[in-house]
Design an enzyme around this catalytic site. Structure first.
Site, PDB file in Angstrom:
ATOM      1  N   ASP A  73      -0.036  -6.290  20.322  1.00  0.00           N
ATOM      2  CA  ASP A  73      -0.654  -5.196  21.079  1.00  0.00           C
ATOM      3  C   ASP A  73      -0.717  -5.456  22.579  1.00  0.00           C
ATOM      4  O   ASP A  73      -1.158  -6.534  23.016  1.00  0.00           O
ATOM      5  CB  ASP A  73      -2.105  -4.995  20.621  1.00  0.00           C
ATOM      6  CG  ASP A  73      -2.266  -4.828  19.138  1.00  0.00           C
ATOM      7  OD1 ASP A  73      -1.264  -4.877  18.409  1.00  0.00           O
ATOM      8  OD2 ASP A  73      -3.421  -4.672  18.702  1.00  0.00           O
TER       9      ASP A  73
ATOM     10  N   GLN B  13      -1.350  -9.365  23.324  1.00  0.00           N
ATOM     11  CA  GLN B  13      -1.590 -10.352  22.280  1.00  0.00           C
ATOM     12  C   GLN B  13      -0.406 -11.323  22.223  1.00  0.00           C
ATOM     13  O   GLN B  13       0.749 -10.905  22.108  1.00  0.00           O
ATOM     14  CB  GLN B  13      -1.754  -9.661  20.936  1.00  0.00           C
ATOM     15  CG  GLN B  13      -3.028  -8.835  20.813  1.00  0.00           C
ATOM     16  CD  GLN B  13      -4.248  -9.690  20.580  1.00  0.00           C
ATOM     17  OE1 GLN B  13      -4.552 -10.038  19.444  1.00  0.00           O
ATOM     18  NE2 GLN B  13      -4.956 -10.032  21.640  1.00  0.00           N
TER      19      GLN B  13
ATOM     20  N   TYR C 201      -8.698 -11.361  20.086  1.00  0.00           N
ATOM     21  CA  TYR C 201      -7.977 -10.175  19.642  1.00  0.00           C
ATOM     22  C   TYR C 201      -8.025  -9.080  20.703  1.00  0.00           C
ATOM     23  O   TYR C 201      -8.541  -9.265  21.805  1.00  0.00           O
ATOM     24  CB  TYR C 201      -8.527  -9.706  18.300  1.00  0.00           C
ATOM     25  CG  TYR C 201      -8.066 -10.560  17.125  1.00  0.00           C
ATOM     26  CD1 TYR C 201      -7.246 -11.670  17.304  1.00  0.00           C
ATOM     27  CD2 TYR C 201      -8.452 -10.265  15.829  1.00  0.00           C
ATOM     28  CE1 TYR C 201      -6.818 -12.443  16.236  1.00  0.00           C
ATOM     29  CE2 TYR C 201      -8.037 -11.031  14.744  1.00  0.00           C
ATOM     30  CZ  TYR C 201      -7.216 -12.118  14.961  1.00  0.00           C
ATOM     31  OH  TYR C 201      -6.802 -12.885  13.890  1.00  0.00           O
TER      32      TYR C 201
ATOM     33  N   ARG D  31     -13.251  -3.945  15.848  1.00  0.00           N
ATOM     34  CA  ARG D  31     -12.472  -4.614  16.895  1.00  0.00           C
ATOM     35  C   ARG D  31     -11.840  -3.629  17.884  1.00  0.00           C
ATOM     36  O   ARG D  31     -11.952  -2.423  17.760  1.00  0.00           O
ATOM     37  CB  ARG D  31     -11.376  -5.459  16.248  1.00  0.00           C
ATOM     38  CG  ARG D  31     -10.445  -4.716  15.300  1.00  0.00           C
ATOM     39  CD  ARG D  31      -9.418  -5.680  14.698  1.00  0.00           C
ATOM     40  NE  ARG D  31      -8.526  -5.056  13.741  1.00  0.00           N
ATOM     41  CZ  ARG D  31      -8.707  -5.048  12.439  1.00  0.00           C
ATOM     42  NH1 ARG D  31      -9.777  -5.627  11.915  1.00  0.00           N
ATOM     43  NH2 ARG D  31      -7.836  -4.456  11.634  1.00  0.00           N
ATOM     44  N   ASP D  32     -11.165  -4.221  18.862  1.00  0.00           N
ATOM     45  CA  ASP D  32     -10.305  -3.530  19.831  1.00  0.00           C
ATOM     46  C   ASP D  32     -11.110  -2.673  20.810  1.00  0.00           C
ATOM     47  O   ASP D  32     -10.897  -1.453  20.917  1.00  0.00           O
ATOM     48  CB  ASP D  32      -9.248  -2.664  19.142  1.00  0.00           C
ATOM     49  CG  ASP D  32      -8.509  -3.384  18.029  1.00  0.00           C
ATOM     50  OD1 ASP D  32      -8.357  -4.612  18.146  1.00  0.00           O
ATOM     51  OD2 ASP D  32      -8.072  -2.727  17.065  1.00  0.00           O
TER      52      ASP D  32
END
Length: 421
Positions: free
Chosen positions: A18, A34, A79, A145-146
Site C-alpha cells: 500500500d 508499505q 502498517y 487499521r489504516d
C-alpha cells in the site's frame, strides 16, 4: 533487459504494497509505502519506505525507510496510514501491529516529521504518547487499521479506520481530534443508498475521504474510497454523496476506482478542486511474479493521477513524464470493433485490448492477460495505453475509466509497440 519500471515506484528490494502518507511540497511529492525489505527470505519486517518525485518529471528517488517495526506496540509491523500537514507540522499516522501468543493487537500511532525536504529525507520520531488509540472500540475485532486523516469543514481532524465488527462484517469508523494528539471515538459510518452486496465483505480496508467540487454542477461532494474484502476477491471502489457527522447519504453507489487486473489500497490527498492519487498495482496474497526471482523485488505503484469529480463520477488523468522513456500509445475507438496487442521486443504479446461498440457513442473496453479479462463500459474516443517495465496503465474516454495491470514481457524485454489488428 529488466522488469523494473522507470516511472512507477518499485521497491529497491523486497516487497512493496500500500501507498501510505502522501505529502506534496510545491511540485515535490513524497510517497511513503508499505515495505518489507527482507521479503521473501527473511523474517517479515513491514515498515514504511520513502521516495520522492517531481510531478511531471516522473522518476523516483529513494530515501531511507521512514519507519521500522521496532517499538513494543508495532513489533510485528508498521502498517498502513496517512500523513497530516498542519502549517509547519507534518505527522504520519499508522497502525501498529503486535501479535502475542497468536492474538493480534492493533494500535494507532503518530510520528512527528522534521526537515522532510532536507538532504536526509526527514527525521521521524514517534510520539511519546503512543499509542494514541490503544485498542479497537467495543464491538470490533483487532482488524482495525489504516488511519486516513483529513481536516473537516469545522476545523477538526477526522480519522477514518477500516474495521471489522464483532459479527465479522466490514465497516468504517470515525475518530475526531482538535490537535492530532487526542482522539475521540465518534462511531461507525452509516449509509443511506449503499449497495447491500457490500454487507458480505468481512473487512473494509484503507478508507480515504476527500471532498471534491463536481465539475458538472459546481457542488461540493464527499468521496469515500475503500477496499471491501470478500472471501474470494479483494476490491477497491468509491461512493459519492454527503457525510454529515457519521451518516453518509449516497448519491453515486459503489463504483470501482480502477478496472484493471491489479489495483488496490490507493491513497488520495486534496489538490486544488481535485485530488492526487497513487494506487498499489498488486493485490493481497499475490506475490508470485517474475520480478521476485529475477530481480529480488515485487510490486509497484501506479503513476500519480489527477482525480476530479464530474457528474458524480471520478475522472482520472495519468500524470505522464514530460519526456517519457516508455511506451505511450493513443488509439481512437468508435463505431467499429477494435483489437490491439501489446508487443515486446521478442514478439510476445502478453496483453490484448479490445473495443466492442454497443449503443451509439459507447461500448465496452476490455483487457486480457493470461486468459483473465477485465472490462468496463465507457464512451468512445481516445484510449491511452502506457507500458513501463511491468506496469501497464490504460485510461479511456477522457479518464472515465482506468485500468492498472502488472504485465510481464518475456525475460523483461522492452515494450516495442501497440499493434492494432
Amino acid at each position: 533487459m529488466t522488469y523494473r519500471p522507470m516511472y512507477h515506484l518499485s521497491p529497491p528490494q523486497g516487497r512493496l504494497n500500500d501507498p501510505n502518507g502522501l505529502v506534496l511540497s510545491g511540485q515535490t511529492l513524497h510517497a511513503f509505502y508499505q515495505h518489507d525489505p527482507a521479503f521473501p527470505a527473511g523474517k517479515k519486517r513491514t515498515g514504511w519506505g520513502h521516495a520522492v518525485t517531481t510531478l511531471g518529471e516522473g522518476t523516483w528517488r529513494h530515501l531511507p525507510d521512514a519507519l521500522y517495526p521496532d517499538f513494543p506496540y508495532d513489533r510485528h509491523g508498521c502498517y498502513s496510514g496517512s500523513a497530516a500537514v498542519d502549517g509547519e507540522r507534518v505527522a504520519l499516522l499508522y497502525t501498529g501491529n503486535l501479535t502475542v501468543d497468536g492474538e493480534r493487537y492493533a494500535t494507532q500511532n503518530l510520528v512527528e516529521v522534521t526537515d522532510l525536504d532536507g538532504p536526509a529525507g526527514g527525521y521521524f520520531r514517534r510520539s511519546p504518547n503512543n499509542p494514541l488509540i490503544g485498542a479497537p472500540a467495543p464491538g470490533y475485532t483487532a482488524h482495525y487499521r489504516d488511519p486516513h486523516v483529513t481536516r473537516g469543514a469545522d476545523g477538526r481532524w477526522r480519522m477514518l479506520l477500516g474495521a471489522q465488527r464483532a459479527d465479522l462484517a466490514g465497516a468504517v469508523v470515525m475518530y475526531t481530534s482538535d490537535d492530532l494528539d487526542v482522539w475521540r471515538f465518534e462511531g461507525e459510518l452509516t449509509f443511506a443508498g449503499l449497495s447491500r452486496n457490500l454487507a458480505a465483505a468481512y473487512m473494509w480496508e484503507c478508507p480515504n475521504l476527500v471532498r471534491l467540487v463536481d465539475e458538472a454542477t459546481g457542488a461540493e461532494r464527499d468521496v469515500l474510497v475503500f477496499c471491501p474484502q470478500f472471501r474470494d476477491v479483494d476490491e477497491c471502489g468509491y461512493v459519492v454523496g454527503t457525510l454529515t457527522g457519521t451518516h453518509f447519504e449516497v448519491e453515486t453507489d459503489y463504483t470501482p476506482v480502477d478496472y484493471g487486473h491489479e489495483f488496490y489500497a490507493p491513497q488520495l490527498i486534496a489538490h486544488g478542486d481535485g485530488a492526487l492519487m497513487l494506487g498499489w498495482m498488486g493485490l493481497p496474497g499475490r506475490d508470485d511474479t517474475p520480478t521476485l526471482a529475477a530481480e529480488g523485488w515485487v510490486h509497484q505503484l501506479t503513476l500519480p493521477r489527477r482525480v476530479r469529480l464530474r457528474g458524480g463520477r471520478l475522472v482520472q488523468e495519468l500524470i505522464l513524464p514530460a519526456h517519457p522513456d516508455m511506451l505511450v500509445e493513443r488509439v481512437e475507438v468508435g463505431a467499429e470493433p477494435l483489437r490491439a496487442q501489446l508487443i515486446d521486443a521478442t514478439g510476445d504479446a502478453p496483453l490484448t485490448l479490445t473495443w466492442t461498440p454497443s449503443t451509439p457513442g459507447r461500448g465496452t473496453l476490455a483487457l486480457e492477460k493470461s486468459g483473465l479479462v477485465r472490462w468496463a463500459e465507457c464512451a468512445a474516443g481516445e484510449v491511452l495505453v502506457t507500458a513501463d517495465g511491468a506496469a501497464v496503465e490504460v485510461t479511456a474516454a477522457g479518464g472515465e475509466v482506468a485500468f492498472s495491470s502488472a504485465v510481464f514481457s518475456r525475460d523483461g524485454a522492452p515494450w516495442e509497440r501497440l499493434e492494432v489488428q
